[in-house]
Design an enzyme around this catalytic site. Sequence first.
Site, short mmCIF file in Angstrom:
data_model
loop_
_atom_site.label_atom_id
_atom_site.label_comp_id
_atom_site.label_asym_id
_atom_site.label_seq_id
_atom_site.Cartn_x
_atom_site.Cartn_y
_atom_site.Cartn_z
N LYS A 142 16.03 11.78 -22.53
CA LYS A 142 15.25 10.45 -23.37
C LYS A 142 16.30 10.79 -24.81
CE LYS A 142 13.60 8.16 -20.31
NZ LYS A 142 14.27 7.31 -19.63
N TYR A 202 7.65 16.84 -18.50
CA TYR A 202 8.78 15.74 -18.56
C TYR A 202 10.11 17.16 -18.81
CZ TYR A 202 10.31 11.49 -19.95
OH TYR A 202 10.94 10.50 -19.78
#
Length: 255
Positions: free
Chosen positions: A162, A155
Site C-alpha cells: 500500500k 498487515y
Amino acid sequence: MPLLEGKKALVLGVANEKSIAWAIARLFHTEGADMMLTFAGEAIEKRVRPLAESLDALVYPCNVTSDEEISSLMLFAGEKWGCIDILIHSVAFAEKDELKGSILSTTRNGFATALDISAYSLIALLKAAHPLMADRDASALAMSYYGAEKFFPNYNVMGVAKAALEASVRYLAAGLGKERIRVNAISAGPIKTLAAVGVNGFNQILSTVEERAPLHRNITQEEIAKSALYLCSDLASGVTGEIHFVDAGYNITGI
Ligand code: NAD
Ligand code: IMJ
C-alpha cells in the site's frame, strides 16, 4: 442533475455484493455512468455476472498479473466505448501466510506477488488505459489502507504494497497531469469484506475504531462510494495525487 451522465467507468475489483468496488459501481451507475466490470477467475465470474447484469454493465476478464489480459481489456473498452472516463482500482492480494506473524517471514515470492497485484497493477493499467483517457478530464482512483503509513499487526507485506501504491498514485498523477488525467486514492477504514475473511484480530481492529475514532463508529462501503463519486466527478476537478481518508477520522488520533 446526475454527476456522471454518459461517463464511461471501468471498475476492477468486484468479487461479491460486499466488495467496496460494488458499492462504487452501483452509485456511479445511479449517477448516470455506463459501467464495465472485470473479474479474475471462474469463481469470481459466477458472482460478478449477475451483479453486472443488474447495472446493464459490460463484463470482461482481467487478471492484473497479465499484461496480455490488461491490453485485451483496453482493446475491448476501445471497441465498445472508444474512451474511458473513470478507472477504479479496487484490487489487492497477498498469500494468506504472508498476512500473519512477523514481517520477517515475508518470502521473496510473497513480496513480489503482493506488490505486483496490489501496487504495480495500477501502473500497468494506466499505462494501457491512458490513451483512452487522455484530454477528457478522466480520473483514476485506487483503494489504500492506513497500514501504508503505520504498523498494524498481520498487515505485513500488504502495508509495504500500500505504501508503494500510494507513491505510485503521486507519480502517476504527476506523469498524467499533462493529459488532464487525475489520479487519487481513498484510504478506507476497515470493513468486513472478502479481503477481511480469516484475518486474525479483525474484530479487534473494528472495535478499536469504534472506541477511538472521532465518529466512534466504523465506515460503510456506501460512504467510500460517496467519496469516490466526489473524487471521480467534476466536483474534484482540482484534486490529483491525493490520498483521501474515509475512516471516521481514525487517522488523526494520537492516543
Ligand atoms: P474484495 O475481496 O471484495 O476485493 C478485492 C478484489 O481484488 C477482489 O475482487 C479480487 O477478485 C480482486 N483481485 C485479487 N487478485 C486479483 C488479480 N490478480 N487480478 C484482478 N483482480 C484481483 O475486498 P475489498 O475490501 O472490497 O477490497 C478492495 C480494495 O480495498 C483493496 O485494494 C483493499 O486493499 C482495499 N481496502 C480494503 C479495506 C477493508 O478493510 N476491507 C480497507 C482499506 C482498503
Ligand atoms: C488484512 C490483513 C491483515 C490485517 C488487516 C487486513 N487489516 C485490514 C485488512 C487490519 C483492515 C484489510 N485490508 C485493508 C486489505 O488490504 C486486505 C488485503 C488482502 C486480504 C487477503 C485475505 C485473503 C487472502 N489474501 C489477501 N490479500 C490481501 O488470501
